[in-house]
Design a protein around this motif. Structure first.
Motif, PDB file in Angstrom:
ATOM      1  N   TYR A  56      -4.454   8.291   4.119  1.00 39.53           N
ATOM      2  CA  TYR A  56      -4.604   6.985   4.752  1.00 39.53           C
ATOM      3  C   TYR A  56      -4.559   5.840   3.751  1.00 39.53           C
ATOM      4  O   TYR A  56      -4.014   4.775   4.058  1.00 39.53           O
ATOM      5  N   GLN A  57      -5.078   6.041   2.548  1.00 42.56           N
ATOM      6  CA  GLN A  57      -4.972   5.002   1.524  1.00 42.56           C
ATOM      7  C   GLN A  57      -3.525   4.869   1.056  1.00 42.56           C
ATOM      8  O   GLN A  57      -3.051   3.759   0.808  1.00 42.56           O
ATOM      9  N   LEU A  58      -2.827   5.990   0.945  1.00 43.93           N
ATOM     10  CA  LEU A  58      -1.400   5.953   0.595  1.00 43.93           C
ATOM     11  C   LEU A  58      -0.613   5.186   1.651  1.00 43.93           C
ATOM     12  O   LEU A  58       0.208   4.318   1.323  1.00 43.93           O
ATOM     13  N   ARG A  59      -0.835   5.522   2.902  1.00 48.34           N
ATOM     14  CA  ARG A  59      -0.112   4.836   3.981  1.00 48.34           C
ATOM     15  C   ARG A  59      -0.437   3.355   4.028  1.00 48.34           C
ATOM     16  O   ARG A  59       0.443   2.531   4.321  1.00 48.34           O
ATOM     17  N   ALA A  60      -1.681   2.995   3.750  1.00 52.26           N
ATOM     18  CA  ALA A  60      -2.081   1.587   3.814  1.00 52.26           C
ATOM     19  C   ALA A  60      -1.322   0.745   2.796  1.00 52.26           C
ATOM     20  O   ALA A  60      -0.745  -0.292   3.147  1.00 52.26           O
ATOM     21  N   SER A  63       2.497   0.843   3.579  1.00 49.96           N
ATOM     22  CA  SER A  63       2.802   0.023   4.760  1.00 49.96           C
ATOM     23  C   SER A  63       2.780  -1.459   4.429  1.00 49.96           C
ATOM     24  O   SER A  63       3.609  -2.230   4.912  1.00 49.96           O
ATOM     25  N   LYS A  64       1.834  -1.863   3.589  1.00 47.40           N
ATOM     26  CA  LYS A  64       1.758  -3.272   3.155  1.00 47.40           C
ATOM     27  C   LYS A  64       3.047  -3.660   2.440  1.00 47.40           C
ATOM     28  O   LYS A  64       3.622  -4.723   2.705  1.00 47.40           O
ATOM     29  N   TRP A  65       3.513  -2.811   1.526  1.00 44.41           N
ATOM     30  CA  TRP A  65       4.734  -3.125   0.777  1.00 44.41           C
ATOM     31  C   TRP A  65       5.967  -3.060   1.658  1.00 44.41           C
ATOM     32  O   TRP A  65       6.877  -3.876   1.518  1.00 44.41           O
ATOM     33  N   ILE A  66       6.013  -2.108   2.577  1.00 45.20           N
ATOM     34  CA  ILE A  66       7.156  -2.007   3.493  1.00 45.20           C
ATOM     35  C   ILE A  66       7.256  -3.257   4.369  1.00 45.20           C
ATOM     36  O   ILE A  66       8.338  -3.743   4.651  1.00 45.20           O
ATOM     37  N   ALA A 124       9.934  16.045  -4.602  1.00 43.28           N
ATOM     38  CA  ALA A 124      10.448  14.676  -4.703  1.00 43.28           C
ATOM     39  C   ALA A 124      11.257  14.365  -3.452  1.00 43.28           C
ATOM     40  O   ALA A 124      11.961  15.222  -2.920  1.00 43.28           O
ATOM     41  N   PHE A 125      11.169  13.122  -2.982  1.00 41.29           N
ATOM     42  CA  PHE A 125      11.860  12.733  -1.751  1.00 41.29           C
ATOM     43  C   PHE A 125      12.053  11.225  -1.726  1.00 41.29           C
ATOM     44  O   PHE A 125      11.453  10.501  -2.521  1.00 41.29           O
ATOM     45  N   ALA A 126      12.888  10.771  -0.815  1.00 39.27           N
ATOM     46  CA  ALA A 126      13.123   9.329  -0.665  1.00 39.27           C
ATOM     47  C   ALA A 126      13.487   9.023   0.779  1.00 39.27           C
ATOM     48  O   ALA A 126      13.869   9.918   1.547  1.00 39.27           O
ATOM     49  N   GLY A 127      13.375   7.746   1.115  1.00 39.47           N
ATOM     50  CA  GLY A 127      13.742   7.310   2.452  1.00 39.47           C
ATOM     51  C   GLY A 127      13.787   5.800   2.538  1.00 39.47           C
ATOM     52  O   GLY A 127      13.500   5.092   1.565  1.00 39.47           O
ATOM     53  N   MET A 128      14.154   5.335   3.709  1.00 36.75           N
ATOM     54  CA  MET A 128      14.231   3.900   3.993  1.00 36.75           C
ATOM     55  C   MET A 128      13.223   3.570   5.097  1.00 36.75           C
ATOM     56  O   MET A 128      13.109   4.312   6.070  1.00 36.75           O
ATOM     57  N   ALA A 129      12.535   2.451   4.921  1.00 37.35           N
ATOM     58  CA  ALA A 129      11.610   1.954   5.936  1.00 37.35           C
ATOM     59  C   ALA A 129      11.677   0.439   5.930  1.00 37.35           C
ATOM     60  O   ALA A 129      11.461  -0.186   4.884  1.00 37.35           O
ATOM     61  N   ASN A 130      12.026  -0.155   7.041  1.00 33.49           N
ATOM     62  CA  ASN A 130      12.119  -1.607   7.170  1.00 33.49           C
ATOM     63  C   ASN A 130      13.016  -2.203   6.077  1.00 33.49           C
ATOM     64  O   ASN A 130      12.680  -3.209   5.481  1.00 33.49           O
TER      65      ASN A 130
END
Length: 179
Positions: A56-60, A63-66, A124-130
């Protein structure tokens, strides 16, 4: 135009996240290596943080940066292994609009030359968000250097051809796509 025949270099705003239960600003050699490479490549270090390996801290923070239109990319180090505390993939992948399946494959391929079959344990992984590209790599400093130098740097360079991530990012400037 660049010497590669593509667009000119576009400086990006890149955030660096270290995922660790033990690292501090004083001993975060992985995050420091990434931050240094971001700046040396001509980009802007938009933010840098260290967060414990908690879903949840990771997502927070991610999410702020995204959600921040001024941040074009995030490079995260740590939490991609197999221990019970390695939660980065589980925390971040649900935030993606699209995964970049080839990122982990390419990273493991180039990493094989350095550490042999031990690279199989990398998630290791990557993706796109917003319209923000997110690359998550292992926590070792050498893995961060390999990931940046051999994969990420070219993909965050608008002049790299035949393609790169820059045209897909939330930039005010228009970027050329493949032509």
């Amino acid at each position: 135009m660049s010497k590669h025949g593509g667009a000119t270099f576009v400086p990006l705003n890149i955030a660096v996240l270290t995922v660790s239960d033990t690292r501090t600003e004083e001993n975060d050699t992985s995050g420091q290596a990434l931050a240094q490479r971001v700046v040396e490549a001509g980009h802007t270090l938009a933010d840098k943080a260290i967060v414990i390996d908690d879903v949840y801290q990771l997502r927070a923070i991610m999410s702020k940066w995204i959600a921040d239109d001024s941040i074009h990319a995030v490079v995260s180090t740590g939490g991609t292994g197999f221990t019970a505390r390695d939660n980065t993939p589980e925390a971040i992948m649900p935030l993606f609009d699209k995964q970049v399946e080839g990122f982990g494959e390419i990273f493991r391929s180039v990493s094989y030359d350095e550490i042999g079959t031990s690279t199989i344990q990398s998630r290791a992984f990557a993706g796109m968000a917003n319209r923000t590209v997110i690359c998550c790599v292992p926590g070792s400093t050498n893995a961060c250097k390999t990931a940046w130098d051999k994969v990420i740097k070219e993909q965050l360079d608008a002049s790299h051809r035949p393609c790169n991530f820059v045209p897909h990012l939330n930039l005010a400037e228009a970027c050329e796509s493949r032509g």
